[in-house]
Write a protein that holds these residues in place. Sequence first.
Motif, PDB file in Angstrom:
ATOM      1  N   PHE A 119      38.058 -23.522  -7.389  1.00 20.57           N
ATOM      2  CA  PHE A 119      37.967 -22.646  -6.220  1.00 20.57           C
ATOM      3  C   PHE A 119      39.081 -23.009  -5.247  1.00 20.57           C
ATOM      4  N   LYS A 120      40.002 -22.098  -5.049  1.00 20.55           N
ATOM      5  CA  LYS A 120      41.070 -22.329  -4.072  1.00 20.55           C
ATOM      6  C   LYS A 120      41.479 -20.978  -3.506  1.00 20.55           C
ATOM      7  N   ASP A 121      41.601 -20.914  -2.183  1.00 25.20           N
ATOM      8  CA  ASP A 121      41.982 -19.665  -1.502  1.00 25.20           C
ATOM      9  C   ASP A 121      41.035 -18.521  -1.842  1.00 25.20           C
ATOM     10  N   CYS A 122      39.762 -18.842  -1.963  1.00 25.62           N
ATOM     11  CA  CYS A 122      38.755 -17.811  -2.267  1.00 25.62           C
ATOM     12  C   CYS A 122      38.056 -17.342  -0.985  1.00 25.62           C
ATOM     13  N   TYR A 123      37.429 -16.160  -1.080  1.00 31.02           N
ATOM     14  CA  TYR A 123      36.604 -15.611   0.003  1.00 31.02           C
ATOM     15  C   TYR A 123      35.213 -15.360  -0.576  1.00 31.02           C
ATOM     16  N   VAL A 124      34.205 -15.986   0.018  1.00 30.92           N
ATOM     17  CA  VAL A 124      32.841 -15.858  -0.494  1.00 30.92           C
ATOM     18  C   VAL A 124      31.960 -15.251   0.593  1.00 30.92           C
ATOM     19  N   PHE A 125      31.320 -14.130   0.262  1.00 32.07           N
ATOM     20  CA  PHE A 125      30.446 -13.414   1.213  1.00 32.07           C
ATOM     21  C   PHE A 125      28.995 -13.514   0.745  1.00 32.07           C
ATOM     22  N   PHE A 126      28.140 -14.100   1.574  1.00 27.85           N
ATOM     23  CA  PHE A 126      26.705 -14.168   1.297  1.00 27.85           C
ATOM     24  C   PHE A 126      25.993 -13.179   2.219  1.00 27.85           C
ATOM     25  N   ASP A 127      25.399 -12.142   1.649  1.00 25.43           N
ATOM     26  CA  ASP A 127      24.707 -11.125   2.457  1.00 25.43           C
ATOM     27  C   ASP A 127      23.219 -11.450   2.536  1.00 25.43           C
ATOM     28  N   GLU A 128      22.611 -11.227   3.712  1.00 27.91           N
ATOM     29  CA  GLU A 128      21.175 -11.481   3.950  1.00 27.91           C
ATOM     30  C   GLU A 128      20.832 -12.939   3.600  1.00 27.91           C
ATOM     31  N   ILE A 129      21.595 -13.851   4.166  1.00 25.26           N
ATOM     32  CA  ILE A 129      21.480 -15.268   3.788  1.00 25.26           C
ATOM     33  C   ILE A 129      20.159 -15.897   4.210  1.00 25.26           C
ATOM     34  N   GLN A 130      19.455 -15.278   5.168  1.00 24.68           N
ATOM     35  CA  GLN A 130      18.224 -15.900   5.649  1.00 24.68           C
ATOM     36  C   GLN A 130      17.136 -15.970   4.574  1.00 24.68           C
ATOM     37  N   TYR A 131      17.321 -15.224   3.471  1.00 22.82           N
ATOM     38  CA  TYR A 131      16.323 -15.273   2.402  1.00 22.82           C
ATOM     39  C   TYR A 131      16.396 -16.566   1.589  1.00 22.82           C
ATOM     40  N   LEU A 132      17.424 -17.372   1.821  1.00 29.04           N
ATOM     41  CA  LEU A 132      17.518 -18.674   1.160  1.00 29.04           C
ATOM     42  C   LEU A 132      16.972 -19.739   2.102  1.00 29.04           C
ATOM     43  N   LYS A 133      15.988 -20.473   1.636  1.00 29.28           N
ATOM     44  CA  LYS A 133      15.409 -21.547   2.447  1.00 29.28           C
ATOM     45  C   LYS A 133      16.479 -22.610   2.738  1.00 29.28           C
ATOM     46  N   TRP A 135      19.179 -22.349   4.347  1.00 30.13           N
ATOM     47  CA  TRP A 135      20.516 -21.805   4.087  1.00 30.13           C
ATOM     48  C   TRP A 135      21.605 -22.531   4.865  1.00 30.13           C
ATOM     49  N   GLU A 136      21.275 -22.937   6.096  1.00 32.01           N
ATOM     50  CA  GLU A 136      22.313 -23.528   6.946  1.00 32.01           C
ATOM     51  C   GLU A 136      22.786 -24.870   6.383  1.00 32.01           C
ATOM     52  N   ARG A 137      21.875 -25.609   5.759  1.00 31.40           N
ATOM     53  CA  ARG A 137      22.261 -26.892   5.148  1.00 31.40           C
ATOM     54  C   ARG A 137      23.164 -26.642   3.932  1.00 31.40           C
ATOM     55  N   HIS A 138      22.773 -25.663   3.109  1.00 33.29           N
ATOM     56  CA  HIS A 138      23.575 -25.300   1.932  1.00 33.29           C
ATOM     57  C   HIS A 138      24.988 -24.866   2.354  1.00 33.29           C
ATOM     58  N   LEU A 139      25.039 -24.009   3.388  1.00 32.38           N
ATOM     59  CA  LEU A 139      26.324 -23.451   3.806  1.00 32.38           C
ATOM     60  C   LEU A 139      27.230 -24.527   4.399  1.00 32.38           C
ATOM     61  N   LYS A 140      26.635 -25.423   5.164  1.00 30.47           N
ATOM     62  CA  LYS A 140      27.420 -26.511   5.775  1.00 30.47           C
ATOM     63  C   LYS A 140      28.055 -27.387   4.690  1.00 30.47           C
ATOM     64  N   VAL A 141      27.282 -27.670   3.627  1.00 35.49           N
ATOM     65  CA  VAL A 141      27.798 -28.477   2.516  1.00 35.49           C
ATOM     66  C   VAL A 141      28.984 -27.765   1.851  1.00 35.49           C
ATOM     67  N   LEU A 142      28.859 -26.444   1.660  1.00 36.31           N
ATOM     68  CA  LEU A 142      29.951 -25.683   1.040  1.00 36.31           C
ATOM     69  C   LEU A 142      31.218 -25.722   1.890  1.00 36.31           C
ATOM     70  N   VAL A 143      31.042 -25.554   3.213  1.00 32.79           N
ATOM     71  CA  VAL A 143      32.198 -25.573   4.123  1.00 32.79           C
ATOM     72  C   VAL A 143      32.922 -26.920   4.018  1.00 32.79           C
ATOM     73  N   ASP A 144      32.137 -27.990   3.918  1.00 33.20           N
ATOM     74  CA  ASP A 144      32.739 -29.322   3.818  1.00 33.20           C
ATOM     75  C   ASP A 144      33.334 -29.593   2.431  1.00 33.20           C
ATOM     76  N   SER A 145      32.691 -29.043   1.399  1.00 33.95           N
ATOM     77  CA  SER A 145      33.100 -29.353   0.022  1.00 33.95           C
ATOM     78  C   SER A 145      34.283 -28.524  -0.471  1.00 33.95           C
ATOM     79  N   TYR A 146      34.429 -27.305   0.094  1.00 31.29           N
ATOM     80  CA  TYR A 146      35.484 -26.404  -0.377  1.00 31.29           C
ATOM     81  C   TYR A 146      36.369 -25.986   0.796  1.00 31.29           C
ATOM     82  N   PRO A 147      37.231 -26.894   1.252  1.00 28.54           N
ATOM     83  CA  PRO A 147      38.031 -26.631   2.461  1.00 28.54           C
ATOM     84  C   PRO A 147      39.009 -25.470   2.313  1.00 28.54           C
ATOM     85  N   ASP A 148      39.364 -25.111   1.078  1.00 30.28           N
ATOM     86  CA  ASP A 148      40.326 -24.024   0.878  1.00 30.28           C
ATOM     87  C   ASP A 148      39.653 -22.671   0.666  1.00 30.28           C
ATOM     88  N   THR A 149      38.335 -22.610   0.836  1.00 26.59           N
ATOM     89  CA  THR A 149      37.600 -21.359   0.626  1.00 26.59           C
ATOM     90  C   THR A 149      36.986 -20.902   1.940  1.00 26.59           C
TER      91      THR A 149
END
Length: 482
Positions: A119-133, A135-149
């Motif tokens: 994954f490099k220079d990618c754009y990821v769109f999650f729609d209606e994210i509140q349906y994932l329990k 979600w904010e913890r999952h998303l924060k991990v992704l932001v930290d783990s994939y700095p180029d996305t």
Amino acid sequence: MNNSFLIPSEKIIERLRYENPWWVSRQIPVSYSSLSKRLYFDMFYPYVKENHIRRAVVLMGPRRVGKTVMIFHAINELLEEEVNPQKIFFIGIDNPIYVHLGLEDIMMLCKEALKLDHFKDCYVFFDEIQYLKDWERHLKVLVDSYPDTKFVASGSAAAALKWHSTESGAGRFTDFMLPPLTFQEYIHLKKLDHLIYNGSIEYGNQAISYCLTHDIRALNTEFLHYLNFGGYPEVVFSEKIQSDVGRYINCDIVDKVLLRDLPSLYGIKDVQELNRFFTYLAYNSGNEFSYETMSRESGILKETLKRYLEYLEAAFLIKVLNKVDVNAKRLKRITSFKVYLTNPSLRTALFSPIAETDNEMGNMVETAILSQWMHREKLDLTYARWRDGRNEGEVDLVLVDEKNFKPIWGVEIKWSNRYFDKPTELKSLFQFCKANNIQKALVTSLDQSGVKEVDSIKFTFIPAAVYAYNIGDITLKMGNEV
């Protein structure tokens, strides 16, 4: 976990390919590309493209205001800028097929579907994210783990989104508020821009740039239509929905928030009581309330009322406005406040369309004008109310400077020409200006414009429809400063 409940990876990959047709076709579905962009798109898209700061964008707002459409328009823009289509991922988290998966699990399936090395220079769109329990913890991990996305998430159950994005995503999330359709956007979408021209008004001792109209009668006709049907893009264009707007808004917006989103997020047990309470607020939008009166009239305990108000405001169904006194001082104990629908057409849906001469028109105009300010949440908007001997005074809208706690301006919202003809009757506004050493104030009218001076204080009169249009216009011109 019982494996019989798990959906095979191949089936999930099939769904991902279906949701991301541009991987092959290089185009978004025509059902989205054929829709007009909201004017807010130009304010939103730079956040999507911003890659110098490691942050996810959280697109928040009420149901049915066009968040998913805006995401697809962003994807379309990326494709037109020749971003590799196989580096753009859209995932609708509300689909039960993803129910046992984390965000990273779904990304790995995208990678598998496209046979990507990394994954490099990618754009990821999650729609209606509140349906994932969580979600904010999952998303924060992704932001930290994939700095180029770049990650963009949207959601309608704003109560959870707002709270979680501020509590858990500090420094990792940027919130973007998409309000109901503003009156300016409504005019633009209906291709009625010819009704507006760039002019100026006299405000105090200066002339300021302002959007004005050639035809106030035509603009007022559209404003009334906007009050009844204008907050939702789909309703604006569909006469079929307008003929049964109650069913559309009740089923698709109110019921889903009151009967599904809020109870599931907050464990509200008596959803019928919450529904009745919201209906009561909607009928009285623009009125002043107190917990005592509310509790007496609704039969609901005060503590429960406070929780309901908090939930409904977090879900962007209502806006609570707190009170200041004649000197713009906050009251130490909140005993009364005003409640507004965030979208005047919610009232039409619950009851019936209003006519220009109805008694409720004044409150609905106030509601519509307040709804134009929704994107600018940081503004400390209040209203002023005080008692002076036997007399009561009130100013509808007051902006207080948070630094020195002094009022910057006051606005009196009227759907009448009476005060243009008799400005000396604006006693409360005059008293408020004198008490705070303010030399100018704005008053809305039905269709009259001009300046009237009362004992050295200048009242600038503008038709309510023109004022509503300008709030939206100024917000967009301020752009990312808002």
